[in-house]
Each structure stands twice: as C-alpha cells, then as structure tokens.
Write a protein that holds these residues in place. Structure first.
Motif, PDB file in Angstrom:
ATOM      1  N   SER A   1      -6.446   1.882   2.366  1.00 42.04           N
ATOM      2  CA  SER A   1      -6.270   0.424   2.173  1.00 42.04           C
ATOM      3  C   SER A   1      -6.523   0.016   0.718  1.00 42.04           C
ATOM      4  O   SER A   1      -7.373  -0.841   0.443  1.00 42.04           O
ATOM      5  CB  SER A   1      -7.215  -0.351   3.096  1.00 42.04           C
ATOM      6  OG  SER A   1      -7.001  -0.040   4.440  1.00 42.04           O
ATOM      7  N   PRO A   2      -5.812   0.606  -0.235  1.00 36.23           N
ATOM      8  CA  PRO A   2      -6.116   0.313  -1.640  1.00 36.23           C
ATOM      9  C   PRO A   2      -6.053  -1.158  -2.010  1.00 36.23           C
ATOM     10  O   PRO A   2      -6.937  -1.658  -2.720  1.00 36.23           O
ATOM     11  CB  PRO A   2      -5.076   1.131  -2.417  1.00 36.23           C
ATOM     12  CG  PRO A   2      -4.048   1.561  -1.424  1.00 36.23           C
ATOM     13  CD  PRO A   2      -4.724   1.594  -0.102  1.00 36.23           C
TER      14      PRO A   2
ATOM     15  N   LEU B   1      -4.955   2.059  -8.267  1.00 35.05           N
ATOM     16  CA  LEU B   1      -5.645   1.545  -7.075  1.00 35.05           C
ATOM     17  C   LEU B   1      -5.705   2.595  -5.969  1.00 35.05           C
ATOM     18  O   LEU B   1      -6.730   2.746  -5.305  1.00 35.05           O
ATOM     19  CB  LEU B   1      -4.936   0.287  -6.556  1.00 35.05           C
ATOM     20  CG  LEU B   1      -5.108  -0.993  -7.369  1.00 35.05           C
ATOM     21  CD1 LEU B   1      -4.357  -2.142  -6.705  1.00 35.05           C
ATOM     22  CD2 LEU B   1      -6.580  -1.338  -7.525  1.00 35.05           C
ATOM     23  N   ALA B   2      -4.601   3.305  -5.765  1.00 36.80           N
ATOM     24  CA  ALA B   2      -4.566   4.327  -4.716  1.00 36.80           C
ATOM     25  C   ALA B   2      -5.560   5.443  -5.016  1.00 36.80           C
ATOM     26  O   ALA B   2      -6.268   5.931  -4.126  1.00 36.80           O
ATOM     27  CB  ALA B   2      -3.153   4.893  -4.575  1.00 36.80           C
ATOM     28  N   VAL B   3      -5.628   5.851  -6.276  1.00 31.58           N
ATOM     29  CA  VAL B   3      -6.563   6.912  -6.669  1.00 31.58           C
ATOM     30  C   VAL B   3      -7.999   6.427  -6.523  1.00 31.58           C
ATOM     31  O   VAL B   3      -8.869   7.132  -6.004  1.00 31.58           O
ATOM     32  CB  VAL B   3      -6.284   7.357  -8.118  1.00 31.58           C
ATOM     33  CG1 VAL B   3      -7.362   8.328  -8.605  1.00 31.58           C
ATOM     34  CG2 VAL B   3      -4.907   7.999  -8.220  1.00 31.58           C
ATOM     35  N   ARG B   4      -8.245   5.189  -6.957  1.00 31.53           N
ATOM     36  CA  ARG B   4      -9.608   4.642  -6.925  1.00 31.53           C
ATOM     37  C   ARG B   4     -10.145   4.568  -5.494  1.00 31.53           C
ATOM     38  O   ARG B   4     -11.319   4.845  -5.248  1.00 31.53           O
ATOM     39  CB  ARG B   4      -9.630   3.252  -7.557  1.00 31.53           C
ATOM     40  CG  ARG B   4     -11.007   2.599  -7.581  1.00 31.53           C
ATOM     41  CD  ARG B   4     -10.914   1.206  -8.138  1.00 31.53           C
ATOM     42  NE  ARG B   4     -10.307   1.196  -9.472  1.00 31.53           N
ATOM     43  CZ  ARG B   4      -9.838   0.086 -10.049  1.00 31.53           C
ATOM     44  NH1 ARG B   4      -9.877  -1.074  -9.410  1.00 31.53           N
ATOM     45  NH2 ARG B   4      -9.314   0.140 -11.256  1.00 31.53           N
TER      46      ARG B   4
ATOM     47  N   ASN C   1       0.810  -1.214   0.000  1.00 30.82           N
ATOM     48  CA  ASN C   1       0.000   0.000   0.000  1.00 30.82           C
ATOM     49  C   ASN C   1       0.844   1.266   0.000  1.00 30.82           C
ATOM     50  O   ASN C   1       0.461   2.275  -0.601  1.00 30.82           O
ATOM     51  CB  ASN C   1      -0.935   0.020   1.217  1.00 30.82           C
ATOM     52  CG  ASN C   1      -2.167  -0.833   1.018  1.00 30.82           C
ATOM     53  OD1 ASN C   1      -2.625  -1.028  -0.105  1.00 30.82           O
ATOM     54  ND2 ASN C   1      -2.715  -1.361   2.096  1.00 30.82           N
ATOM     55  N   VAL C   2       1.971   1.220   0.696  1.00 29.21           N
ATOM     56  CA  VAL C   2       2.836   2.404   0.747  1.00 29.21           C
ATOM     57  C   VAL C   2       3.291   2.767  -0.666  1.00 29.21           C
ATOM     58  O   VAL C   2       3.258   3.945  -1.061  1.00 29.21           O
ATOM     59  CB  VAL C   2       4.050   2.160   1.662  1.00 29.21           C
ATOM     60  CG1 VAL C   2       5.018   3.348   1.588  1.00 29.21           C
ATOM     61  CG2 VAL C   2       3.595   1.948   3.101  1.00 29.21           C
ATOM     62  N   TYR C   3       3.688   1.755  -1.426  1.00 27.89           N
ATOM     63  CA  TYR C   3       4.086   2.030  -2.806  1.00 27.89           C
ATOM     64  C   TYR C   3       2.899   2.553  -3.610  1.00 27.89           C
ATOM     65  O   TYR C   3       3.030   3.529  -4.367  1.00 27.89           O
ATOM     66  CB  TYR C   3       4.647   0.781  -3.486  1.00 27.89           C
ATOM     67  CG  TYR C   3       4.914   1.027  -4.951  1.00 27.89           C
ATOM     68  CD1 TYR C   3       6.084   1.660  -5.356  1.00 27.89           C
ATOM     69  CD2 TYR C   3       3.964   0.690  -5.925  1.00 27.89           C
ATOM     70  CE1 TYR C   3       6.310   1.941  -6.701  1.00 27.89           C
ATOM     71  CE2 TYR C   3       4.181   0.979  -7.257  1.00 27.89           C
ATOM     72  CZ  TYR C   3       5.348   1.607  -7.638  1.00 27.89           C
ATOM     73  OH  TYR C   3       5.552   1.917  -8.962  1.00 27.89           O
ATOM     74  N   GLN C   4       1.753   1.898  -3.475  1.00 30.30           N
ATOM     75  CA  GLN C   4       0.570   2.318  -4.235  1.00 30.30           C
ATOM     76  C   GLN C   4       0.273   3.800  -4.010  1.00 30.30           C
ATOM     77  O   GLN C   4       0.008   4.552  -4.958  1.00 30.30           O
ATOM     78  CB  GLN C   4      -0.656   1.482  -3.822  1.00 30.30           C
ATOM     79  CG  GLN C   4      -0.515  -0.018  -3.935  1.00 30.30           C
ATOM     80  CD  GLN C   4      -0.317  -0.504  -5.353  1.00 30.30           C
ATOM     81  OE1 GLN C   4      -0.849   0.059  -6.309  1.00 30.30           O
ATOM     82  NE2 GLN C   4       0.460  -1.568  -5.502  1.00 30.30           N
TER      83      GLN C   4
ATOM     84  N   ASP D   1      -4.866  -5.130   6.569  1.00 33.34           N
ATOM     85  CA  ASP D   1      -3.964  -4.012   6.258  1.00 33.34           C
ATOM     86  C   ASP D   1      -3.076  -3.770   7.478  1.00 33.34           C
ATOM     87  O   ASP D   1      -3.560  -3.384   8.539  1.00 33.34           O
ATOM     88  CB  ASP D   1      -4.782  -2.746   5.936  1.00 33.34           C
ATOM     89  CG  ASP D   1      -3.909  -1.564   5.547  1.00 33.34           C
ATOM     90  OD1 ASP D   1      -2.669  -1.663   5.645  1.00 33.34           O
ATOM     91  OD2 ASP D   1      -4.479  -0.523   5.157  1.00 33.34           O
ATOM     92  N   MET D   2      -1.772  -3.986   7.337  1.00 37.26           N
ATOM     93  CA  MET D   2      -0.862  -3.867   8.474  1.00 37.26           C
ATOM     94  C   MET D   2      -0.783  -2.444   9.020  1.00 37.26           C
ATOM     95  O   MET D   2      -0.322  -2.235  10.141  1.00 37.26           O
ATOM     96  CB  MET D   2       0.527  -4.369   8.093  1.00 37.26           C
ATOM     97  CG  MET D   2       0.637  -5.882   8.012  1.00 37.26           C
ATOM     98  SD  MET D   2       0.179  -6.716   9.563  1.00 37.26           S
ATOM     99  CE  MET D   2       1.506  -6.164  10.655  1.00 37.26           C
ATOM    100  N   ALA D   3      -1.232  -1.481   8.250  1.00 38.87           N
ATOM    101  CA  ALA D   3      -1.264  -0.101   8.755  1.00 38.87           C
ATOM    102  C   ALA D   3      -2.235   0.023   9.919  1.00 38.87           C
ATOM    103  O   ALA D   3      -2.131   0.950  10.725  1.00 38.87           O
ATOM    104  CB  ALA D   3      -1.652   0.860   7.636  1.00 38.87           C
ATOM    105  N   ARG D   4      -3.165  -0.918  10.029  1.00 38.28           N
ATOM    106  CA  ARG D   4      -4.162  -0.896  11.105  1.00 38.28           C
ATOM    107  C   ARG D   4      -3.811  -1.854  12.239  1.00 38.28           C
ATOM    108  O   ARG D   4      -4.621  -2.076  13.140  1.00 38.28           O
ATOM    109  CB  ARG D   4      -5.544  -1.263  10.529  1.00 38.28           C
ATOM    110  CG  ARG D   4      -6.073  -0.309   9.483  1.00 38.28           C
ATOM    111  CD  ARG D   4      -7.468  -0.728   9.047  1.00 38.28           C
ATOM    112  NE  ARG D   4      -8.387  -0.756  10.175  1.00 38.28           N
ATOM    113  CZ  ARG D   4      -9.507  -1.492  10.205  1.00 38.28           C
ATOM    114  NH1 ARG D   4      -9.809  -2.281   9.189  1.00 38.28           N
ATOM    115  NH2 ARG D   4     -10.300  -1.461  11.260  1.00 38.28           N
TER     116      ARG D   4
END
Length: 239
Positions: A34-35, A26-29, A16-19, A79-82
């Motif tokens: 959590s893309p 995907l990030a924009v969508r 996700n960090v790269y996205q 999502d590991m960010a969570r």
C-alpha cells in the motif's frame, strides 16, 4: 473524520499498481505494501507534528496513540487491493453485528470510509459525471505512461479499450452496489439516499452503453458497405 480528510494527501495521480511496477521511490520505501496509503499517512502525521497544525496537542498521550492507530488503519483500508478482504470480513461480522464489540465497530469504520472514498456515483449526475471525466483522464494519463515505459496496462485504464459507460457499469455493479447493499442491512435508511441513486446510475450508464453499441454497429455496417462497394468497383460490377 481525520482519516477521511487525510486519506489522499499528496496523491501523485498514479495508482499503487504503477508505483510497484515502475519501482518508484514510494514502492521501494514501503516494500510494495500500500505505498500510496502509507504515504498519505506519513504526510498527515508530518503535518500534525508541526506546532501550529497539531490538532491533537491537548489530548493525553494514550488517546493520541489510539487516534494515530485508528487513522492509519482507516487510511490503509482505502487501498482497493484490500477491497474483497475487508468486505468479506465485514460480511462475517454482519451475521451477528454487535455495536459494543470494538472489533466489529473498527471493521464498520473501515467499510464506511471505503464507502465515502468511492461514493461519487451516489451523488446527482450533474455532480458525479464531471468527476468521472476527471478520473478517466487520470486513468488514461497513467496508461499512456505505462505504454511508454513498457509496463503492464490495466484494460479499464486503457483509452483504446474503455468508454465511460463500460468503466462505470462494472464498477457500480460489482463494487459499489454490493458494498452499499451490505451496509444497508445495518442501516436500512441508506437505501433511498444512497443505494437507489447507485441503481439509477447503473441503469443510466447501461442505456448509454446500448446507444454506443448501436452507433458502433451502424458505423461498422457503413464501413463494411464501403469496403464491399470498393471491391465491386474493382471487379467492374455495377453498384
């Protein structure tokens, strides 16, 4: 089970960090939220929408709605960010856990799918280690691409800064063991089959790191001796 099977559908191999940093489609969508996990959900539901793949076709609409909501919640929980947020919430529930409380059980499910998602080091070394090699190669591929695109690079993904032992020690000590030990308070029986293997894996990687450090120290001294030897030759001193 459905969420577990579908949780990484169509994963592109870049996190996700790269996205988000690369501003991918995907990030924009998904508005940087959590893309990948949102994409995994979307792909799953697209598959289920096909008549020959709709495993929920015989359920009533309300049950299907609940299944969809539960699947989304569980896949997004991976999502590991969570990670910190979800584990802290679970620890709060653990103070007085109630299996009849739907909110408590939903939180437990999120933690359990997280355990499943990152449980590689629970398995025997001969099974786990090849997967660690694959994961590191995926990390290195991403960091190489980030460098080429002049994007931020996480140290734990940089082939110039991380080794297998250093990568695994931190992850096992600060992510896996604390989470599995928290679950162990609710299910003591997992200590022998899950928590103890994690501790043994941590110890093994720490031993490997000590060996690596010792070898690096020997190499460093050899290099220093060569440099000193070269300087003495230049000044005409006997070696």
């Amino acid at each position: 089970m459905t969420a577990a099977v579908c949780h990484d559908l169509d994963h592109p191999g870049y996190n996700n960090v790269y996205q988000i940093n690369a501003r991918t489609e995907l990030a924009v969508r998904y508005n940087d939220i959590s893309p990948l996990e949102n994409h995994h959900c979307a792909v799953a539901f697209h598959i289920f929408s096909q008549p020959d793949c709709n495993i929920f076709s015989h359920f009533d609409p309300e049950t299907v709605k609940q299944i969809h909501q539960g699947t989304i919640a569980l896949i997004l929980a991976t999502d590991m960010a969570r990670h910190g947020e979800i584990l802290d919430l679970f620890k709060q529930k653990m103070e007085n856990f109630d299996f009849t409380n739907e909110e408590h059980v939903s939180c437990l499910k999120m933690v359990l799918i997280k355990c499943c998602d990152i449980s590689n080091e629970v398995r025997p070394m001969e099974v786990a280690e090849p997967w660690v090699d694959c994961l590191l190669e995926e990390y290195f591929k991403q960091s190489d691409r980030e460098k080429a695109e002049r994007l931020p690079v996480a140290p734990f993904m940089d082939r110039e800064k991380v080794t297998k032992p250093t990568a695994q020690i931190g992850f096992i000590k600060f992510v896996l063991i604390p989470m599995f030990e928290t679950v162990m308070k609710l299910f003591p029986q997992i200590e022998e089959v899950m928590v103890q293997p994690l501790r043994e894996s941590r110890d093994r990687y720490e031993e490997l790191k000590q060996i690596d450090d010792a070898m690096n120290e020997v190499q460093k001294k050899k290099s220093e001796n060569l440099i000193m030897g070269g300087k003495k030759k230049k000044t005409g001193q006997l070696i």
